[in-house]
Scaffold this active site. Structure first.
Site, short mmCIF file in Angstrom:
data_model
loop_
_atom_site.label_atom_id
_atom_site.label_comp_id
_atom_site.label_asym_id
_atom_site.label_seq_id
_atom_site.Cartn_x
_atom_site.Cartn_y
_atom_site.Cartn_z
CB THR A 56 36.37 29.99 -20.81
OG1 THR A 56 36.67 30.84 -19.70
CG2 THR A 56 36.49 30.78 -22.10
CD1 TRP A 65 60.43 21.25 -20.97
CD2 TRP A 65 58.96 22.06 -22.44
NE1 TRP A 65 60.34 22.59 -20.73
CE2 TRP A 65 59.43 23.13 -21.63
CE3 TRP A 65 58.02 22.33 -23.42
CZ2 TRP A 65 58.99 24.45 -21.78
CZ3 TRP A 65 57.59 23.64 -23.59
CH2 TRP A 65 58.06 24.69 -22.76
#
Lengths: 552, 552
Positions: free
Chosen positions: A191, A453
């Site tokens: 990754t 948020w």
């Protein structure tokens, strides 16, 4: 015999219990599509039958280099027929194919080659300089085989086992591929997270076969909008080193599709191959899509009939519109290195097809609907499913037959990934009543401003709709009063300024489609020449946070 | 850690290793198609959400009847929503669903119920008289639940646990279905061979899930001729007790299709449902197809857009033509009770689609192309592949992820079935260069005349093309000179005689499409009122051999 064993089917001794193995993906193709064609850049052409023979030759070549069950064989190449041969030949022997990310720095490539216990390396001439730098720090590496497009070798100081085609020419064309345990490690790769060391993801034969079957079926079956069939012509435009080309080379070879391997991703080459080879099915990241659309806009090329799955990062609505205008049939897919990768697709089904262009666009750019066999949940911090109302946010957690069971040699990171028995994606999403998912942010990219948020992706998507905007990235920057505030980095393609961007966002606030606190202040809308990218073409927000003007 | 274990992926302790279970076929459907409809005979209608709730209620009902992991629960019903609930609810609990062949004699039903260790029986009121006759010979049978279409019970002398709907109404709507081993026995049923006792075939959860995925993909993916998608409306016309309705109820529920369960197979009811419910996808045996075509011919009903897979026995070209003329899209599939069942499909792919009507007909009536993941071989007696020349004959032998690993409690028959590690079908076939298979006979039905082999199926197919012929069956009868000679039994629908049949066959001999020794003598072409059938509608050649006039 215990009580529980009684209920298991114990086959008669002669019965063949069928492990799921990569070699079985070839059964149908070789029986029915032996004369189907595979081409490398339109130059080299051969049939599936040739491909099958060369897989055996590769296995014999590697056997002669003492590759055994469990040996890691690394590949560094552009998308080629040799890579495709490695996808099958290496794991079918029982060895592990390691697809090296050639865009990493030499230090990172060294780290990953060493971490993966690489013993044999197949390397394209273009990457020999990198290997020269790090060769002496790889004591486990026994053999280097060179992949050359013209049969010639550039100058180098390496001890080589030979050139791929020369070795293949000496190898036998028969190989009895073993009956492996289906949980045998087949592939590994790393990754490319923006923090910490790269982490090795591993997939078994079973993972790969089940991903191929479930994903193929998920692309094939939606009614009235069949996106993949044996009549398609396939060209990958996600590097084969990147999450197994999203698994599609395995799928398309299983189905027997004509296959076009484009080598390096040069937009003009890709557009030419798409035309000359009549490519109908591809997949790529938004950055590549942007290049293809721009290229076709310059030449006036029509891209009708080209079905392209977009993944890696969100498909911006503005880019989606531009691609649709060129005749492309683009739609998003979602997944990660750790998830096989595909776990959802933004396909239009016949039932409930979007009624308006705006809804169609929204669906195509969404995270999509979960694929078959995927247990796809959006949950709060206590692992409770959030309401499917299109508003409630939670993290996407997954179970499926194709998820990595671990990070190689990283037990703590593995446990963290799998806490509670679900794979945690760190993607924050909402789910709509009809099951369509929309990622609103990465857990670490969410902007927290005044206790609320803000989704950086949502703001980015809106900014790309402003005429003259080519690309946008939004991050949170520290703010004394609000904790964090959004800051936008914008790449202009035409006549546009910060005021136009801000006005467009405010119009969405007025229409109640965006919260007022999500709109960056004028001085936090910055025009830049380009947006930094990671090695796989994703926006590098870590870099942006470093680059962000602190005064702004 | 042994050497071989090193190469297996050992998941991190928290990682969820995903067994393939029937309950996962519901994941996608319930997330995306919860409002999709299931109807029983067009009368009762409910949604997939209701279906899911009722599966839990069924599991609670059976738990209350002390059904545990490994318990055999038998079902005797027509095709109904209750049967579909059993397909999921019973195996998902860890119990075994036994689909009883209701067309067998009471003695055979007794044999199979006892052999399968049946402890609980769900039985439709229509079959109560059968159970009354044999109840006292089933000491293991603990509970009988009655399935009633009108909620009423006919007169009977049985001790009953209750009526299905009444019990369901009392049951809770939540059930935590266990995480089973994927090799847990899920279903069992009995082959209806024409010789010997019925033999119990068994499938695990893994077998069923992989059959559903591979078969669905094989029907969905051929280019330009997609035969199955989420937009289809499904109605089974192969009884759900017969080889799991060829696996299609699992496939279509997995894909989220609207589902029409027709109850008993009365042609006028089936044709009405196909019209009112807009059915587009079905499967049936040739005998049922014949009834449907005849029925539609009588009423003038158009059957366009109805895709129907024909299996169980060969699709006669004459019948195929008649069905095509009514607008149906019919094509053959092949498999057996022991094989999942589907292992090949006579689908037209875009690449290499037949150029002429005759070729199209030939393909549709063929055994088809092997399905994905199926290792499908045609071999001689030494297990060598015969040439793919359309002429060389051999037995079809198979490996696939969905074959029965054994006959229940029959180790010798199991070993015979699986000798050499391949499942032996006893079907004799040729394979063409393009991979299309054509069965030419059953091993036991091949006629050996003068040292040459004659395919009874080939001659039958030609006879059905003669105008006025409805059906034909050909067997070998003893002959002093030739060892065996073919004898044809013909059912006439119009004006036809033995001379016309023989002349038609001789015209094929002249055209070199048939060997002269394959044509029966005039006195061996017999017209009969009907051809005897087995309980599942196949021609009963064993009976024909008994019936055949010895003097002929």
């Amino acid at each position: 015999m215990t009580h529980s064993e009684q209920h298991l089917l114990q086959p008669t001794p002669s019965a063949y219990t069928y492990p799921l193995l990569i070699k079985q993906l070839l059964l149908n193709s070789m029986s029915l599509h032996g004369d189907q064609e595979i081409t490398y850049r339109g130059d080299m052409r051969y049939t599936y039958r040739d491909f099958n023979r060369r897989i055996a030759q590769l296995a014999n070549t590697l056997t002669a280099l003492d590759v055994r069950a469990g040996t890691t064989v690394a590949v560094m190449d552009w998308d080629s027929h040799r890579y495709l041969e490695s996808y099958f030949g290496i794991p079918m022997m029982g060895a592990t194919m390691f697809t090296v990310n050639v865009r990493l720095s030499p230090a990172q490539i060294l780290y990953t080659l060493a971490d993966a216990d690489t013993e044999v390396l197949l390397v394209h001439t273009d990457f020999l300089p990198v290997i020269e730098q790090i060769r002496d720090q790889l004591p486990l590496l026994r053999h280097i085989v060179v992949l050359s497009d013209d049969g010639k070798l550039p100058e180098h100081k390496l001890a080589l086992a030979g050139e791929y085609e020369a070795l293949m020419a000496q190898a036998g064309t028969q190989y009895e591929f073993p009956e492996l345990d289906e949980n045998t490690k087949a592939v590994t790769f790393y990754t490319t997270g923006t923090t910490g060391d790269p982490k090795g993801v591993c997939y078994s034969h079973r993972h790969i076969v089940l991903h191929a079957m479930a994903t193929a079926l998920s692309v094939c079956s939606p009614g009235g909008s069949q996106r993949l069939s044996t009549a398609d012509v396939y060209m990958p435009i996600t590097p084969m080193f990147h999450v197994l080309g999203w698994g599609f080379p395995y799928i398309t070879i299983m189905l027997g599709l004509r296959t076009v391997l484009p080598g390096r991703y040069l937009p003009e080459v890709l557009l030419k191959l798409r035309e000359t080879e009549k490519v109908t099915f591809s997949h790529c990241v938004p950055t590549i899509l942007q290049m293809l659309v721009s290229g076709a806009e310059k030449t006036g090329q029509d891209l009708s009939g080209w079905k392209v799955i977009i993944g890696g990062s969100a498909l911006p609505p503005g880019l989606c519109e531009a691609a649709l205008a060129k005749g492309m049939d683009v739609f998003a897919g979602y997944g990660m290195s750790e998830t096989g990768p595909v776990v959802s697709l933004a396909l239009t089904p016949a039932r409930g097809a979007p009624a308006t262009h705006a809804d169609d666009l929204k669906l195509r750019c969404s995270t999509g609907r979960p694929s078959l066999m995927v247990d796809f949940r959006v949950v709060d911090e206590e692992m409770r499913d959030v309401p499917r109302d299109g508003v409630s946010r939670g993290e996407i957690v997954l179970r499926s037959p194709s998820l990595t069971p671990l990070y190689f040699k990283k037990p703590e990171a593995s446990e963290e990934l799998w806490r509670g028995g679900y794979l945690h994606t760190q993607d924050i999403a909402v789910m709509y009543p009809d099951g369509v998912v929309q990622i609103v942010d990465r857990l670490k990219d969410v902007i927290k401003t005044g206790g609320e948020w803000v989704s950086s992706i949502e703001v980015e998507g809106l900014i790309t709709q402003v005429p003259g905007v080519q690309e946008a990235a939004v991050i949170g920057v520290p703010d004394a009063k609000w904790g964090e505030r959004p800051m936008a980095f914008v790449v202009a393609a035409g006549d546009v300024d910060a005021k136009a961007v801000r006005e467009h966002l405010l119009s969405h606030v007025q229409a109640k489609r965006l919260s007022a606190y999500a709109v960056p202040e004028l001085e936090r809308i910055l025009f830049v020449g380009e947006i930094p990218k990671t090695s796989v073409g994703k926006v590098n927000k870590k870099q942006l946070r470093v680059d962000a003007p602190q005064a702004a």
